[in-house]
Design an enzyme around this catalytic site. Structure first.
Site, PDB file in Angstrom:
ATOM      1  CG  ASP A  34      -0.328  -0.381   2.318  1.00  7.54           C
ATOM      2  OD1 ASP A  34       0.811  -0.207   2.492  1.00  7.54           O
ATOM      3  OD2 ASP A  34      -1.609  -0.418   3.655  1.00  7.54           O
ATOM      4  N   GLY A 118      -2.782  -6.694  18.185  1.00  7.71           N
ATOM      5  CA  GLY A 118      -1.865  -7.273  17.890  1.00  7.71           C
ATOM      6  C   GLY A 118      -1.819  -8.696  17.171  1.00  7.71           C
ATOM      7  CG  LEU A 121      -6.699  -9.830  12.831  1.00  7.24           C
ATOM      8  CD1 LEU A 121      -8.509 -10.827  13.932  1.00  7.24           C
ATOM      9  CD2 LEU A 121      -6.909 -10.774  11.366  1.00  7.24           C
ATOM     10  CD  GLU A 157      -2.052   3.180  13.245  1.00 11.89           C
ATOM     11  OE1 GLU A 157      -1.010   3.858  13.725  1.00 11.89           O
ATOM     12  OE2 GLU A 157      -3.299   3.177  13.602  1.00 11.89           O
ATOM     13  CG  ASP A 169      -4.689  -1.723   8.005  1.00 13.30           C
ATOM     14  OD1 ASP A 169      -4.480  -2.762   7.403  1.00 13.30           O
ATOM     15  OD2 ASP A 169      -3.613  -1.630   9.186  1.00 13.30           O
TER      16      ASP A 169
END
Ligand code: GLA
Length: 376
Positions: A34, A118, A121, A157, A169
């Site tokens: 990505d 963690g 997912l 993030e 994500d």
């Protein structure tokens, strides 16, 4: 989960709010592509973060996490950042909306989730997109575009959590649609829903329960390697690089950076091959590409670990059609494409052998492709 959240909201803040949810994600193939402008192939899953929320008429955010059993309260200016790392995700989402000219006022919130932490997912993307979606609904009349919501999560993030991640994500978490995977071109940001009919096969996640922390981790360093090679090759991202170009420049690139870039260039093609194979119903090719991805992530990109390589070997020995480490790496899950009739014996064998080798059972999650961010 919903009733506990509502009850806790009522105890802490009185009355009731509005419930929002967003989902974790899987990714069939296309890892670490990505942020290189390549393709990814994710889908949202039926593991969610749910938040009950209500404006409180003040300039302050008051939020309680049921799972962490912790409370945070903060204002909405840059200087008001909370100290708890979980609360920084929510603060970051507020700040990123404000920075883009959106509106956020004080609110109360209680949230909980069942996205394993963690495990690769994307529990953090689920949290970000749940709050981004909710704040858009509560204070902005839903006017912030969906893509912008994903970007708000990604910038959170980058700017508040120290992970220089790509868009996959947050995109999957916002755009997820029941029974559909999404092929996203991370350069043009064009995407296509892909009905995922996998008659005769299941997707099974095997969670090594080895925890990874992307912050300060080699994740950011992997990205730097890719950017260095792209700059050396004179392309904007590795999306535009070929193996011929990489080989021609080999003498000027460190062996490590060469391996990283090789993986990315090969992975870009694998996503396209998997799309073609899925359309043709050719699951053997899909599975073979998954194994190739695992090998590349393990040997060239070096984001696997002993436990995940072990799980991958077991899958192969059990005749599983495809298997690979999923997500950012350094722990977490393998994703496995398994024939229906093999699933039970594979799960039993993987559980038994993993426990014998590492002293704890892996966790098993069947995958159900579900909707992303929403009001519920
Ligand atoms: C993490 C990041 C994503 C992506 C994957 C690897 O999940 O958040 O942006 O880079 O790793 O594919």
């Amino acid at each position: 989960m919903r009733s506990i959240i509502e009850k806790t909201f009522n105890e802490r803040f009185g009355g009731e709010g509005t419930m929002y949810a967003s989902a974790g994600r899987i990714n069939l193939i296309g890892e670490h592509t990505d942020y290189n402008g390549g393709f990814v192939f994710p889908g949202a899953i039926d593991k969610v973060i749910m938040a009950d929320m209500r404006p409180n008429g003040t300039g302050r955010v008051r939020v309680f996490s049921i799972d962490i059993d912790d409370y945070a309260e903060f204002g909405l200016n840059e200087a008001d950042a909370p100290s708890q790392s979980w609360a920084r995700y929510i603060f970051g989402v507020c700040r990123e909306i404000i920075k883009r000219g959106g509106k956020v006022e004080g609110f109360d919130a209680v949230f909980a989730g069942n996205v394993p932490l963690g495990a690769g997912l994307s529990s953090s993307a689920a949290l970000e997109s749940c709050f981004a979606f909710a704040l858009n609904d509560m204070f902005n009349g839903g006017k912030i575009a969906k893509f912008e919501l994903a970007l708000i999560g990604q910038s959170t993030e980058h700017n508040y959590c120290g992970v220089n991640c790509g868009i996959m994500d947050q995109f999957a978490s916002v755009f997820g649609k029941k029974d559909n995977l999404i092929r996203l071109d991370c350069r043009s940001l064009e995407y296509e829903y892909f009905p995922f009919h996998h008659e005769g096969y299941q997707l099974v996640l095997v969670d090594s329960a080895v925890k990874h922390e992307l912050k300060d981790s080699p994740y950011n360093r992997r990205r730097q390697s890719c950017e260095r090679v792209a700059a050396r090759l004179g392309v904007e991202t590795l999306r535009d690089a070929t193996m011929e170009m990489l080989d021609a420049a080999k003498a000027d690139i460190s062996a490590e950076d060469y391996s990283r870039a090789k993986f990315v260039i090969e992975e870009k093609q694998r996503v396209l091959d998997v799309c073609d194979a899925l359309i043709a119903g050719d699951y053997d090719t899909v599975g073979q590409k998954m194994y190739e991805t695992h090998r590349g992530l393990s040997k060239d990109y070096e984001v696997s670990c002993e436990e995940l390589d072990f799980l991958n070997d077991i899958a192969r020995e059990c005749g599983v059609t495809g298997s690979r480490i999923m997500g950012g790496g350094f722990g977490g899950c393998t994703i496995n494409l398994v024939k229906d009739e093999l699933a039970d014996s594979f799960i039993a064998t993987a559980t038994e052998r993993f426990e014998k080798a590492y002293g704890h059972k892996p966790k098993i999650y069947p995958v159900v492709i579900s909707d992303g961010a929403r009001k519920i």
